[in-house]
Enzyme design. Sequence first.
Site, PDB file in Angstrom:
ATOM      1  N   GLY A 139      -0.860  -0.873   9.179  1.00 46.72           N
ATOM      2  CA  GLY A 139      -1.620  -1.272  10.360  1.00 46.72           C
ATOM      3  C   GLY A 139      -1.743  -2.775  10.458  1.00 46.72           C
ATOM      4  N   LYS A 153      -4.420   2.703  -2.491  1.00 46.80           N
ATOM      5  CA  LYS A 153      -5.787   3.168  -2.751  1.00 46.80           C
ATOM      6  C   LYS A 153      -6.068   4.438  -1.953  1.00 46.80           C
ATOM      7  CE  LYS A 153      -8.112  -0.432  -1.582  1.00 46.80           C
ATOM      8  NZ  LYS A 153      -9.384  -1.140  -1.346  1.00 46.80           N
ATOM      9  N   ASP A 198       0.825  -1.203   0.000  1.00 45.62           N
ATOM     10  CA  ASP A 198       0.000   0.000   0.000  1.00 45.62           C
ATOM     11  C   ASP A 198       0.861   1.256   0.000  1.00 45.62           C
ATOM     12  OD1 ASP A 198      -2.321  -1.468   0.077  1.00 45.62           O
ATOM     13  OD2 ASP A 198      -2.527  -1.382   2.251  1.00 45.62           O
ATOM     14  N   MET A 242      -9.787   7.115   8.850  1.00 42.79           N
ATOM     15  CA  MET A 242     -10.259   7.580   7.542  1.00 42.79           C
ATOM     16  C   MET A 242     -11.325   8.662   7.665  1.00 42.79           C
ATOM     17  SD  MET A 242     -10.501   3.807   5.763  1.00 42.79           S
ATOM     18  CE  MET A 242     -11.344   3.133   7.205  1.00 42.79           C
TER      19      MET A 242
END
Length: 673
Positions: free
Chosen positions: A313, A281, A261, A387
């Site tokens: 994470g 993403k 990521d 988020m």
Amino acid sequence: MCEDVKAKRTVLRVVSRCSPLAVLQVREAFSFFPEMGYRLETLESFGDKNRQISLLEGEAERMPDFFTCELDARLIGNQADVAVHSAKDLPYPLPSELEVYALLEAADQTDALVSRDRLPLDRLPQGARVGTSSVARKNELLQHRPDLEIVSIRGSIGERIAQVDNGHVDALVVATCALKRLGLDDRIAGILPFRVHPLQGHLAIVGRKDRPEVKALFAACDIRRLRYGKVTLVGFGPGHPDLLTLGGDKALAQADVIFYDDLTDHAFLSRYAGEKVCVGKRKGAHRFRQEEINELVYRAAVSGRNTVRLKGGDPMIFAHGREEIDFLQSRLIEVAVIPGIPSGIALAACTHIPLTHRGTASSVAFVTGHAGAEAPVPDADTLVYYMGGAHVSAIAAKLIAAGRREDLPVALVHNVSLPGQQVYYSSLKELQYSVIHYPTPILIVIGEVVAFGNGDRYKQPVLVTGTSAQEYARYTNLTHTPLIQIEKIPRNRPLAAALDVIRSFDWLVFTSRYGVQAFFEACRERRIDLRALTGIRVASVGKTTSSGLHGHGIYPDLQPPAESAEGLVEAFATMDLTAQRILLPRSDRGLKYLSEALTGQGHDVTDIPVYRNRVNAHAKQTDLSRFAKIIFTSPSGVDAFIRLYGALPSGVQLVARGKTTGEKLKSELHETV
């Protein structure tokens, strides 16, 4: 090819569906093991007995063991040793007592068209009836030929082909391997350019988990063991490489390919030999959709590569971990998971903000904040929102509406554990009207425990742009640069006329201390005794305005909990009032929202500007990069700021005192974007 290992002479009890194709599949499966004897029992499955059920209506999704439940029961009851299935018919997940002993080499993985006169798909007549029992095949057909009529068709392959021959359907989609196994190659009108089920053409041998001696008999031909790679989901932790687990490091060192990521340390990954593929993403910059990432990982595994899916994470916390596990395991790929330290846990150590604390907080909830105002509000002492960076104000407003205190402390943490980690302290009240231009990713921690970490909260450098900084005196590192000047409107005839009939009003509504000041100065100038206000009720927009009233011996009858024009409107709406005469002394730059909303409630509003907002021509620019917060107290202050600086800055919390000013900030930022 199978490994060259001869199976010892064993006679196994084998169970299968009773169709001709299923029986041939058993023979084909055991042709890989010529030394092994077996005794076959055939039976009808639920799907075989209930051919009237259309699989185009989603029955296979509702009952995944549609074709296997009776066979599974035989195995679980020790009435059979193994079952042979078409691998794509396997339910997912399998019953807990069972496992796949072997996945055999696929014979053919394409779909074929069977049609009258052997017409290919593009030459079928307009509106032709085409039979299938698969939702996926239906969608593929309509994508290529939207004019077709798709018909649900069930039964054995021979029975389905008979429906083509007798004219019930014009064509039929069948797995090519099924036709070949039945010796019906001559009925193939063409191979279809369809995406097929990844297990199509494969045969699977299934048995009980507690029969390792039986499983071992089939290991030599299990293509998963011979050719497939293993997939490991690895949690990279909050970001600092030192917090990667030993297990994660070992998996990365053994990987042939690493799908990682954006939030992982790219430079750190260079120490590993495997190919690196970034599949980040981040909001607004997706390289791949989740479905595409799943497919990439799957293809790497079936090509024989040991594969790591590396996530920031922990793989199982807000990270699509279970989705990826299901995608891979349903395709019979071996998956392991190595946990990582979740960012929401790591922030406690990295900021010294305890998520729980004796006597303060005994529960914590981790919440996804990407839904903003729709984000859940769990009943927990400490809330950690992931988020939520783009929705901080909406989350704060929802929490206040749900009953959380306005002064509840909040910490916003960027780059947890990394050298560039930053912590911004605030409160729900500040945040509900704030515009946050913080860098992402950011975690939001809300609760009394934040007070343990925010000893420096009031030491943050703050710029106040309003006319007074008295309300923010608690900040010890405060810069006050008033961007507007207040001027009383002289010779104010509308106000003089209203004061002459002051006893006719039911309410005085004040929205700022400057309105209070201008009103009472006008009263003195016209020698109006304050006893003339007897019987008139007074409303104040908030504490600062009320403080101004107190200086004149007036204590308001109404001050809304939400200190804003919207709060006043809501408060009036809850009172049993009809056709009240309201005097509203305000700024010449004030928005018409309040007077229009009160008029809409049926009241008679006399809306009079009593003072002017003017840009402070003597205001000087300062270095904005050194501030953690910039506080705006009015829409006119926002205009003055833009006039002085050219634009609103990023990387700083823009705090609005009230919803109207907050909306002004948001509109200006939107125009900039």
